[in-house]
Design a protein around this motif. Structure first.
Motif, PDB file in Angstrom:
ATOM      1  N   UNK A  20     130.547  61.314  22.339  1.00 36.58           N
ATOM      2  CA  UNK A  20     128.862  61.580  22.086  1.00 36.58           C
ATOM      3  C   UNK A  20     129.507  59.725  21.899  1.00 36.58           C
ATOM      4  N   UNK A  21     128.270  58.289  21.866  1.00 38.22           N
ATOM      5  CA  UNK A  21     128.971  56.914  22.439  1.00 38.22           C
ATOM      6  C   UNK A  21     127.850  55.992  21.012  1.00 38.22           C
ATOM      7  N   UNK A  22     128.267  55.569  20.311  1.00 39.11           N
ATOM      8  CA  UNK A  22     126.861  55.550  19.402  1.00 39.11           C
ATOM      9  C   UNK A  22     127.761  53.937  18.368  1.00 39.11           C
ATOM     10  N   UNK A  23     126.973  53.150  17.527  1.00 36.96           N
ATOM     11  CA  UNK A  23     127.872  52.031  16.805  1.00 36.96           C
ATOM     12  C   UNK A  23     128.324  52.550  15.615  1.00 36.96           C
ATOM     13  N   UNK A  24     128.682  51.830  15.655  1.00 35.06           N
ATOM     14  CA  UNK A  24     130.029  52.167  14.352  1.00 35.06           C
ATOM     15  C   UNK A  24     129.198  51.695  13.102  1.00 35.06           C
ATOM     16  N   UNK A  25     129.487  52.919  11.701  1.00 33.20           N
ATOM     17  CA  UNK A  25     129.478  52.139  10.864  1.00 33.20           C
ATOM     18  C   UNK A  25     130.285  53.218   9.529  1.00 33.20           C
ATOM     19  N   UNK A  26     131.153  52.366   8.537  1.00 34.05           N
ATOM     20  CA  UNK A  26     131.955  52.792   7.961  1.00 34.05           C
ATOM     21  C   UNK A  26     131.970  53.831   7.182  1.00 34.05           C
ATOM     22  N   UNK A  27     131.209  55.048   7.262  1.00 28.01           N
ATOM     23  CA  UNK A  27     130.824  55.931   6.598  1.00 28.01           C
ATOM     24  C   UNK A  27     130.754  57.374   7.571  1.00 28.01           C
ATOM     25  N   UNK A  28     130.962  56.515   9.309  1.00 31.06           N
ATOM     26  CA  UNK A  28     131.246  57.767   9.930  1.00 31.06           C
ATOM     27  C   UNK A  28     133.078  58.022   9.985  1.00 31.06           C
ATOM     28  N   UNK A  29     133.427  57.173   9.590  1.00 32.57           N
ATOM     29  CA  UNK A  29     135.555  57.289   9.571  1.00 32.57           C
ATOM     30  C   UNK A  29     135.775  58.552   9.466  1.00 32.57           C
ATOM     31  N   UNK A  30     135.004  59.299   8.022  1.00 32.10           N
ATOM     32  CA  UNK A  30     135.820  60.269   6.809  1.00 32.10           C
ATOM     33  C   UNK A  30     134.559  61.273   6.998  1.00 32.10           C
ATOM     34  N   UNK A  31     133.337  61.232   8.557  1.00 22.32           N
ATOM     35  CA  UNK A  31     133.191  62.591   8.370  1.00 22.32           C
ATOM     36  C   UNK A  31     133.461  63.428   9.067  1.00 22.32           C
ATOM     37  N   UNK A  32     133.265  64.843   8.172  1.00 18.64           N
ATOM     38  CA  UNK A  32     133.848  65.867   9.388  1.00 18.64           C
ATOM     39  C   UNK A  32     133.679  66.626   9.931  1.00 18.64           C
ATOM     40  N   UNK A  33     131.942  65.471  10.742  1.00 15.76           N
ATOM     41  CA  UNK A  33     131.999  66.512  12.371  1.00 15.76           C
ATOM     42  C   UNK A  33     132.852  66.164  13.400  1.00 15.76           C
ATOM     43  N   UNK A  34     133.948  64.749  12.675  1.00 17.08           N
ATOM     44  CA  UNK A  34     134.758  64.411  13.390  1.00 17.08           C
ATOM     45  C   UNK A  34     136.185  64.588  13.829  1.00 17.08           C
ATOM     46  N   UNK A  35     135.984  65.715  12.843  1.00 19.51           N
ATOM     47  CA  UNK A  35     137.328  67.230  13.477  1.00 19.51           C
ATOM     48  C   UNK A  35     136.565  67.448  13.909  1.00 19.51           C
TER      49      UNK A  35
END
Length: 387
Positions: free
Chosen positions: A42-57
């Protein structure tokens, strides 16, 4: 398959800042994570709230971010605005695509999915033979222009969120493969039993008030001004109140204002006590506010591609008053509703529709979530149509 999803370039995924399209992408990714169907980037703009989002695991969903807020990025984008080859969009979106391409070009995908950015197919078709699927959420292709015809020729298949959008794409005049994939709703979030923390008295409403609810962006095309003017026409009906949920655009603009917002508040002051503005409410909490109301009003001034707010209201059991345009009638099939054929006096029509529902309220009860608009139905349809 190994799949790339290119997002809109405006809001991040996961949908930490809201956004209807971004929430729908989240549903697809969660479904893929549960069933391990594909390897998705998935290619997306960055937001600091995404950094620790569980979906990234996830082991099957991979998130690649473009840091669009940095000074170096903004300078590079501005330089690109002077020297770049622009296709369909503002230079900032075109540069977002170029930044995505640099990250994805060596990964050799089996399929590329464009989320509401059909114009990106022009750049992609010049650089890769990978099939492109364009998921269309708004009415972006409806004119038989040369550039739209080239976009259609560059795209392997279209997913349209409604039959209305499907027919609009056909107007371009080029034969193509178009599948209707209806949006889905997370019933665990939107159900009539979700309200546990908020009550009417928090907003000055009584149990006997007839409360209308509007939610969405506070922009002219959503018809919010006409709805507020309808409340002014109903000022003698002391028990009719309006709850307005939303802000100018997205979460990070909640504290901003503009002349249109000021105009809305001026009209609201003329009927003091009848209209309450909540400001921005996170998507996961909106249902708690909507269930305070008796009826939902969707007074859109444009042809909505589908009408997500319509199925949200129906899932919560509310009758719906909406304008009879675009994909809205598809979203309300089989539900208790009043459709308005817009004319030059939309506020008057809204006033009449509100009174019609209020005066015969029991006849408009009984709405529910149509199974074809359930979240899992949407995900299954989407992935089946990739085959």
């Amino acid at each position: 398959m190994k799949i790339a999803i290119i997002t809109s370039g405006i809001l991040p995924v996961p949908a930490v800042q809201g956004g209807a399209v971004e929430n729908l992408i989240d549903y697809l990714l969660e479904y893929n994570n549960n069933y391990h169907l594909h390897d998705i980037f998935v290619y997306s703009v960055f937001n600091h709230k995404t950094s620790q989002h569980p979906a990234l695991q996830s082991s099957v969903n991979h998130y690649e971010y473009i840091q669009t807020k940095t000074r170096s990025y903004r300078i590079s984008a501005k330089i690109y605005s002077y020297i770049g080859h622009h296709y369909c969009y503002h230079y900032q979106l075109e540069y977002f695509f170029e930044s995505v391409w640099r990250k994805m070009k060596d990964k050799h995908f089996d399929l590329i999915i464009l989320e509401n950015r059909p114009g990106f197919a022009l750049q992609l078709s010049e650089r890769t033979q990978t099939p492109i699927i364009s998921h269309i959420h708004t009415n972006l292709l409806c004119e038989p222009s040369a550039i739209n015809q080239q976009i259609v020729k560059s795209t392997y298949r279209f997913f349209a969120v409604s039959d209305y959008i499907k027919e609009e794409i056909k107007k371009v005049g080029i034969d193509c493969d178009i599948r209707t994939v209806y949006n889905g709703l997370d019933f665990s979030v939107f159900n009539s039993k979700s309200n546990t923390t908020i009550c009417r008295k928090d907003f000055g409403f009584t149990d006997n008030d007839f409360v209308i609810v509007f939610w969405g962006r506070l922009v002219p095309k959503k018809g919010i001004k006409e709805l507020i003017l309808a409340l002014e026409l109903l000022k003698e009906q002391k028990d009719i109140k309006l709850l307005v949920i939303g802000s100018i655009n997205f979460e990070d603009t909640d504290n901003q204002t503009n002349p249109f917002i000021e105009e809305l508040r001026e009209v609201a002051e003329r009927v003091h006590g009848k209209i309450t503005f909540t400001g921005f409410i996170p998507y996961q909490e909106i249902a708690n506010y909507i269930t305070l109301a008796n009826v939902a009003v969707i007074p859109s001034n444009i042809n909505e591609a589908f009408g997500m707010t319509c199925i949200e209201a129906c899932a919560l059991g509310l009758p719906v008053i909406a304008t009879n345009d675009g994909g809205i009638p598809e979203a309300l099939t089989g539900q208790k509703h009043v459709l308005i054929d817009k004319n030059s006096n939309l506020s008057e029509q809204l006033k009449d529709a509100i009174l019609k529902v209020k005066n015969d309220y029991s006849s408009y009860l009984g709405n529910h979530l149509n199974p074809k608009f359930e979240r899992d139905t949407y995900c299954r349809s989407f992935y089946n149509n990739l085959k």
